[in-house]
Design a protein around this motif. Structure first.
Motif, PDB file in Angstrom:
ATOM      1  N   ILE A 256       0.840  -1.207   0.000  1.00 56.19           N
ATOM      2  CA  ILE A 256       0.000   0.000   0.000  1.00 56.19           C
ATOM      3  C   ILE A 256       0.869   1.249   0.000  1.00 56.19           C
ATOM      4  CG2 ILE A 256      -1.605   1.345   1.420  1.00 56.19           C
ATOM      5  CD1 ILE A 256      -2.929  -1.247   2.215  1.00 56.19           C
ATOM      6  N   ALA A 257       1.924   1.248   0.817  1.00 59.22           N
ATOM      7  CA  ALA A 257       2.790   2.420   0.908  1.00 59.22           C
ATOM      8  C   ALA A 257       3.472   2.712  -0.419  1.00 59.22           C
ATOM      9  CB  ALA A 257       3.829   2.215   2.010  1.00 59.22           C
ATOM     10  N   GLU A 258       3.841   1.678  -1.161  1.00 61.38           N
ATOM     11  CA  GLU A 258       4.507   1.885  -2.443  1.00 61.38           C
ATOM     12  C   GLU A 258       3.529   2.344  -3.520  1.00 61.38           C
ATOM     13  OE1 GLU A 258       6.347  -1.836  -3.221  1.00 61.38           O
ATOM     14  OE2 GLU A 258       7.925  -1.555  -1.742  1.00 61.38           O
ATOM     15  N   SER A 259       2.299   1.826  -3.492  1.00 66.50           N
ATOM     16  CA  SER A 259       1.362   2.160  -4.560  1.00 66.50           C
ATOM     17  C   SER A 259       0.627   3.470  -4.307  1.00 66.50           C
ATOM     18  CB  SER A 259       0.347   1.026  -4.744  1.00 66.50           C
ATOM     19  OG  SER A 259      -0.419   0.873  -3.560  1.00 66.50           O
ATOM     20  N   GLN A 260       0.135   3.676  -3.088  1.00 68.14           N
ATOM     21  CA  GLN A 260      -0.637   4.873  -2.780  1.00 68.14           C
ATOM     22  C   GLN A 260      -0.219   5.413  -1.413  1.00 68.14           C
ATOM     23  OE1 GLN A 260      -4.624   3.482  -2.832  1.00 68.14           O
ATOM     24  NE2 GLN A 260      -4.712   3.274  -5.029  1.00 68.14           N
ATOM     25  N   PRO A 261       0.823   6.209  -1.357  1.00 65.86           N
ATOM     26  CA  PRO A 261       1.241   6.712  -0.053  1.00 65.86           C
ATOM     27  C   PRO A 261       0.214   7.694   0.520  1.00 65.86           C
ATOM     28  CG  PRO A 261       2.511   7.724  -1.794  1.00 65.86           C
ATOM     29  CD  PRO A 261       1.658   6.671  -2.428  1.00 65.86           C
ATOM     30  N   GLY A 262      -0.069   7.563   1.803  1.00 65.19           N
ATOM     31  CA  GLY A 262      -0.966   8.484   2.467  1.00 65.19           C
ATOM     32  C   GLY A 262      -2.441   8.179   2.304  1.00 65.19           C
ATOM     33  N   THR A 263      -2.811   7.017   1.803  1.00 62.80           N
ATOM     34  CA  THR A 263      -4.209   6.669   1.650  1.00 62.80           C
ATOM     35  C   THR A 263      -4.770   6.215   2.989  1.00 62.80           C
ATOM     36  OG1 THR A 263      -3.837   5.964  -0.616  1.00 62.80           O
ATOM     37  CG2 THR A 263      -5.846   5.193   0.437  1.00 62.80           C
ATOM     38  N   ILE A 264      -5.888   6.811   3.392  1.00 67.30           N
ATOM     39  CA  ILE A 264      -6.532   6.456   4.649  1.00 67.30           C
ATOM     40  C   ILE A 264      -7.755   5.602   4.342  1.00 67.30           C
ATOM     41  CG2 ILE A 264      -7.694   7.347   6.692  1.00 67.30           C
ATOM     42  CD1 ILE A 264      -5.943   9.838   6.427  1.00 67.30           C
ATOM     43  N   VAL A 265      -7.889   4.515   5.062  1.00 63.84           N
ATOM     44  CA  VAL A 265      -8.978   3.577   4.829  1.00 63.84           C
ATOM     45  C   VAL A 265      -9.915   3.603   6.030  1.00 63.84           C
ATOM     46  CG1 VAL A 265      -9.547   1.149   4.420  1.00 63.84           C
ATOM     47  CG2 VAL A 265      -7.441   2.111   3.487  1.00 63.84           C
ATOM     48  N   ARG A 266     -11.214   3.630   5.778  1.00 62.64           N
ATOM     49  CA  ARG A 266     -12.221   3.537   6.829  1.00 62.64           C
ATOM     50  C   ARG A 266     -13.028   2.260   6.619  1.00 62.64           C
ATOM     51  NH1 ARG A 266     -13.905   9.592   5.830  1.00 62.64           N
ATOM     52  NH2 ARG A 266     -13.481   8.753   3.797  1.00 62.64           N
ATOM     53  N   ILE A 267     -13.188   1.494   7.680  1.00 56.35           N
ATOM     54  CA  ILE A 267     -13.883   0.213   7.613  1.00 56.35           C
ATOM     55  C   ILE A 267     -15.053   0.246   8.584  1.00 56.35           C
ATOM     56  CG2 ILE A 267     -13.648  -2.273   7.945  1.00 56.35           C
ATOM     57  CD1 ILE A 267     -10.587  -1.822   7.558  1.00 56.35           C
ATOM     58  N   ALA A 268     -16.199  -0.263   8.157  1.00 57.28           N
ATOM     59  CA  ALA A 268     -17.367  -0.373   9.033  1.00 57.28           C
ATOM     60  C   ALA A 268     -17.837  -1.818   9.048  1.00 57.28           C
ATOM     61  CB  ALA A 268     -18.482   0.544   8.550  1.00 57.28           C
ATOM     62  N   LEU A 269     -17.998  -2.367  10.246  1.00 56.80           N
ATOM     63  CA  LEU A 269     -18.484  -3.741  10.420  1.00 56.80           C
ATOM     64  C   LEU A 269     -19.765  -3.704  11.245  1.00 56.80           C
ATOM     65  CD1 LEU A 269     -15.122  -5.491  11.317  1.00 56.80           C
ATOM     66  CD2 LEU A 269     -16.305  -5.536   9.139  1.00 56.80           C
ATOM     67  N   PRO A 270     -20.922  -3.752  10.598  1.00 58.95           N
ATOM     68  CA  PRO A 270     -22.177  -3.709  11.362  1.00 58.95           C
ATOM     69  C   PRO A 270     -22.569  -5.080  11.896  1.00 58.95           C
ATOM     70  CG  PRO A 270     -22.648  -3.662   9.023  1.00 58.95           C
ATOM     71  CD  PRO A 270     -21.139  -3.662   9.163  1.00 58.95           C
ATOM     72  N   SER A 271     -23.173  -5.091  13.059  1.00 61.40           N
ATOM     73  CA  SER A 271     -23.726  -6.303  13.695  1.00 61.40           C
ATOM     74  C   SER A 271     -22.705  -7.428  13.818  1.00 61.40           C
ATOM     75  CB  SER A 271     -24.951  -6.786  12.928  1.00 61.40           C
ATOM     76  OG  SER A 271     -25.953  -5.815  12.953  1.00 61.40           O
ATOM     77  N   LEU A 272     -21.573  -7.120  14.400  1.00 61.21           N
ATOM     78  CA  LEU A 272     -20.546  -8.136  14.632  1.00 61.21           C
ATOM     79  C   LEU A 272     -21.067  -9.181  15.609  1.00 61.21           C
ATOM     80  CD1 LEU A 272     -17.482  -8.771  14.087  1.00 61.21           C
ATOM     81  CD2 LEU A 272     -17.076  -7.728  16.295  1.00 61.21           C
ATOM     82  N   CYS A 273     -20.859 -10.433  15.304  1.00 62.92           N
ATOM     83  CA  CYS A 273     -21.235 -11.574  16.145  1.00 62.92           C
ATOM     84  C   CYS A 273     -22.756 -11.707  16.308  1.00 62.92           C
ATOM     85  CB  CYS A 273     -20.555 -11.479  17.510  1.00 62.92           C
ATOM     86  SG  CYS A 273     -20.522 -13.049  18.375  1.00 62.92           S
ATOM     87  N   SER A 274     -23.500 -11.303  15.323  1.00 62.10           N
ATOM     88  CA  SER A 274     -24.952 -11.479  15.371  1.00 62.10           C
ATOM     89  C   SER A 274     -25.296 -12.935  15.050  1.00 62.10           C
ATOM     90  CB  SER A 274     -25.629 -10.538  14.381  1.00 62.10           C
ATOM     91  OG  SER A 274     -25.398 -10.947  13.059  1.00 62.10           O
TER      92      SER A 274
ATOM     93  N   THR B 193     -20.143  -2.281  15.139  1.00 61.60           N
ATOM     94  CA  THR B 193     -21.341  -2.289  15.970  1.00 61.60           C
ATOM     95  C   THR B 193     -21.633  -3.731  16.366  1.00 61.60           C
ATOM     96  OG1 THR B 193     -22.845  -2.503  14.090  1.00 61.60           O
ATOM     97  CG2 THR B 193     -22.285  -0.272  14.801  1.00 61.60           C
ATOM     98  N   MET B 194     -22.183  -3.889  17.574  1.00 60.47           N
ATOM     99  CA  MET B 194     -22.451  -5.232  18.073  1.00 60.47           C
ATOM    100  C   MET B 194     -23.763  -5.219  18.851  1.00 60.47           C
ATOM    101  SD  MET B 194     -20.008  -7.639  20.392  1.00 60.47           S
ATOM    102  CE  MET B 194     -20.513  -7.148  22.009  1.00 60.47           C
ATOM    103  N   PRO B 195     -24.662  -6.170  18.578  1.00 65.84           N
ATOM    104  CA  PRO B 195     -25.903  -6.251  19.366  1.00 65.84           C
ATOM    105  C   PRO B 195     -25.614  -6.825  20.749  1.00 65.84           C
ATOM    106  CG  PRO B 195     -25.862  -7.986  17.717  1.00 65.84           C
ATOM    107  CD  PRO B 195     -24.638  -7.146  17.496  1.00 65.84           C
ATOM    108  N   THR B 196     -25.566  -5.966  21.759  1.00 66.86           N
ATOM    109  CA  THR B 196     -25.163  -6.408  23.092  1.00 66.86           C
ATOM    110  C   THR B 196     -26.237  -7.205  23.809  1.00 66.86           C
ATOM    111  OG1 THR B 196     -25.863  -4.288  23.999  1.00 66.86           O
ATOM    112  CG2 THR B 196     -23.540  -4.521  23.410  1.00 66.86           C
ATOM    113  N   TYR B 197     -27.478  -7.096  23.387  1.00 63.08           N
ATOM    114  CA  TYR B 197     -28.530  -7.852  24.064  1.00 63.08           C
ATOM    115  C   TYR B 197     -28.423  -9.343  23.789  1.00 63.08           C
ATOM    116  CZ  TYR B 197     -30.720  -7.569  19.455  1.00 63.08           C
ATOM    117  OH  TYR B 197     -30.971  -7.642  18.107  1.00 63.08           O
ATOM    118  N   ILE B 198     -27.651  -9.745  22.789  1.00 57.95           N
ATOM    119  CA  ILE B 198     -27.468 -11.162  22.465  1.00 57.95           C
ATOM    120  C   ILE B 198     -26.248 -11.733  23.181  1.00 57.95           C
ATOM    121  CG2 ILE B 198     -26.972 -12.768  20.589  1.00 57.95           C
ATOM    122  CD1 ILE B 198     -28.520 -10.890  18.752  1.00 57.95           C
TER     123      ILE B 198
END
Length: 128
Positions: free
Chosen positions: A13-31, A66-71
């Motif tokens: 990643i550093a060689e191809s696109q220096p300074g690229t910031i990635v944002r990841i969203a994981l909804p309902s983990l362990c549902s 995000t995680m459903p805590t009631y489960i």
């Protein structure tokens, strides 16, 4: 082995696109949609979060989960809180059986900070 994969991924990643910031969203983990065996699902989720934390530390990325805590069980919730940097919860007034104070009449719920990020420090800002 995982460290070699992380290093290889980050150098590519550093060689191809220096300074690229990635944002990841994981909804309902362990549902329940992730599988029927809860013990196996919780174990695999903890292994995944541990590996994800290592990736996040060595890259220009951030991840919101995000995680459903009631489960989940309270023990599993404590383990997840230990693995993540920040923990927030939302409490809606419409779901509560208790009467809402008049001071909160114009609001829909509460945003509660349970854990703040404390990267590269020895003490926490406050404990939950």
């Amino acid at each position: 082995m995982l460290n070699k994969l992380i290093y290889k991924h980050n150098t590519e990643i550093a060689e191809s696109q220096p300074g690229t910031i990635v944002r990841i969203a994981l909804p309902s983990l362990c549902s329940p949609f992730w599988g029927s065996n809860q013990q196996l699902r919780e174990k695999e989720t903890l292994l995944f979060l541990h590996a994800l934390r290592g990736l996040m530390r060595q890259s220009l990325a951030c991840c919101m989960i995000t995680m459903p805590t009631y489960i989940a069980t309270p023990e599993f919730q404590a383990k997840v809180r230990h693995l993540v940097d920040a923990v927030f919860s939302f409490n809606a007034f419409t779901d509560s059986d208790e009467p809402v104070n008049e001071a909160f009449s114009e609001f829909n719920g509460l945003f509660i900070t349970k854990k703040l990020p404390r990267v590269n420090s020895l003490v926490c800002a406050f404990c939950y």
